[in-house]
Design an enzyme around this catalytic site. Structure first.
Site, PDB file in Angstrom:
ATOM      1  N   THR A 114       0.464 -80.279  13.028  1.00  0.00           N
ATOM      2  CA  THR A 114      -0.503 -81.387  13.005  1.00  0.00           C
ATOM      3  C   THR A 114      -1.791 -80.939  12.317  1.00  0.00           C
ATOM      4  O   THR A 114      -2.260 -79.831  12.566  1.00  0.00           O
ATOM      5  CB  THR A 114      -0.878 -81.794  14.444  1.00  0.00           C
ATOM      6  OG1 THR A 114       0.264 -82.369  15.032  1.00  0.00           O
ATOM      7  CG2 THR A 114      -2.027 -82.784  14.479  1.00  0.00           C
TER       8      THR A 114
ATOM      9  N   GLY B 282       1.993 -87.873  21.300  1.00  0.00           N
ATOM     10  CA  GLY B 282       1.521 -86.557  21.733  1.00  0.00           C
ATOM     11  C   GLY B 282       0.026 -86.605  21.986  1.00  0.00           C
ATOM     12  O   GLY B 282      -0.558 -87.663  22.238  1.00  0.00           O
ATOM     13  N   ASP B 283      -0.602 -85.466  21.887  1.00  0.00           N
ATOM     14  CA  ASP B 283      -2.047 -85.372  22.125  1.00  0.00           C
ATOM     15  C   ASP B 283      -2.872 -85.892  20.941  1.00  0.00           C
ATOM     16  O   ASP B 283      -4.033 -86.283  21.112  1.00  0.00           O
ATOM     17  CB  ASP B 283      -2.442 -83.906  22.345  1.00  0.00           C
ATOM     18  CG  ASP B 283      -2.068 -83.081  21.120  1.00  0.00           C
ATOM     19  OD1 ASP B 283      -0.869 -83.065  20.757  1.00  0.00           O
ATOM     20  OD2 ASP B 283      -2.977 -82.491  20.498  1.00  0.00           O
TER      21      ASP B 283
END
Ligand code: SD4
Length: 324
Positions: free
Chosen positions: A155, A185-186
């Protein structure tokens, strides 16, 4: 002072462009968006934007977020399909008074309405990766077959500071290869994938979203900087504590890698994995890629990437792929 720091080597071209912009007095937000778009547009990076790897249904679902450190404005998209630059949609959303975080069809409707470029984000190369992964799985005995989300990941997350003292942070990702449809996701989650406050600094994460979120890790790093830690101290202590806590409570910790910069342009990075790289540029430092290494006591240190490493990186990213 100005500066920009980003996760992974893949951010280098983008931050080089951003650095020139910052030198010429561009805003942190503009420089950052330019830098992330460069990563999204490069088809050989298989975990961000165009060329990103698909989910288990062979669809590329992208997550991105943007935060303005002056106003704390936030914008994010989750599981958006068929738009070229999710970070720009996220930034546009950050200007809305409400409805700042949109997912799936709602995010696509918004992007379409605001005229963002549509694009089929699934490349032939990504289709080949997907196909090969299924073939590998089918070669296993049926009881061993399991489509686990891809462990490697890249990422892009960045924090930038401009000459006016304004800061911004942003992320963009295709998430985990072979994830479930709709999984987030985060990266688009403010506080976990990124956080920034121009009065202090900012941080951004990469790694296993499910574990990064357990520590609201980007916010935690900014909080530590606010209490007086340097970016390096904040990253190292927060990553070590979350890693330890996860191991204690759950017997294992996923990948956690963080970068941070404060509003003086000081920066830091910490990780619990081998092989993490990051890219940074400031008024006093030309755009540089560092590799995080560990000494015999497990203490991390940074080593500038060699030319050989850099050549090899691009060669392996662009090497021809065989359809199995
Ligand atoms: C996620 N954190 O979706 C992302 C993946 C990632 O580098 O960081 N890749 O969980």
């Amino acid at each position: 002072m100005y500066g920009i720091i980003a996760t992974w080597r893949m951010a280098l071209e983008g931050i080089s462009e951003a650095e020139t912009m910052l030198e010429h007095d561009a805003s942190a937000a503009d420089a950052l968006e330019t830098a992330i778009r460069a990563v999204e547009d490069f088809e050989y990076y298989k975990s961000v934007g165009y060329g990103g790897l698909p989910n288990e249904d062979e669809e590329v679902e992208l997550d991105a977020a943007f935060m303005d450190g002056d106003t704390l404005s936030i914008g994010a998209v989750g599981a958006i399909k068929d738009f070229a630059n999710p970070v720009s949609v996220a930034r546009c959303l950050s200007k809305e008074p409400v409805n700042n975080f949109l997912v799936g069809a709602g995010a696509e409707k918004y992007a379409h309405k605001h005229g963002f470029e549509r694009k089929n984000m699934l490349t032939d190369r990504a289709r080949t990766h997907y196909h090969n992964r299924l073939v590998e799985e089918n070669q296993k005995a049926s009881q061993d077959r399991e489509l686990k989300p891809y462990a490697g990941h890249d990422t892009v997350g960045m924090v930038a500071l401009d000459q006016q003292g304004s800061m911004a942070a942003a992320t963009s990702t295709s998430g985990l290869f072979m994830k479930k449809a709709g999984r987030l996701g985060d990266s688009p989650v403010i506080g976990s994938g990124l956080y920034v406050d121009s009065e202090v600094g900012g941080a951004s994460a990469t790694g296993l979203g499910e574990d990064l979120m357990k520590g609201c890790i980007s916010y935690e790093i900014v909080r530590r900087m606010k209490e007086g830690m340097t970016p390096q101290e904040a990253c190292e202590s927060a990553v070590a504590e979350l890693d330890e806590k996860l191991k204690k409570k759950r017997s294992k910790a996923g990948d956690l890698s963080l970068i941070a910069m404060n509003n003086k342009g000081e920066w830091g990075c910490a990780t619990n994995i081998k092989g993490f790289s990051f890219a940074v540029a400031t008024e006093n430092l030309k755009p540089t890629v560092y590799l995080v290494q560990f000494d015999e006591n497990g203490k991390q240190y940074f080593e500038e990437a060699s030319e050989e490493w850099m050549d090899n990186y691009m060669k392996t990213r662009t090497a021809p792929l065989i359809w199995k």
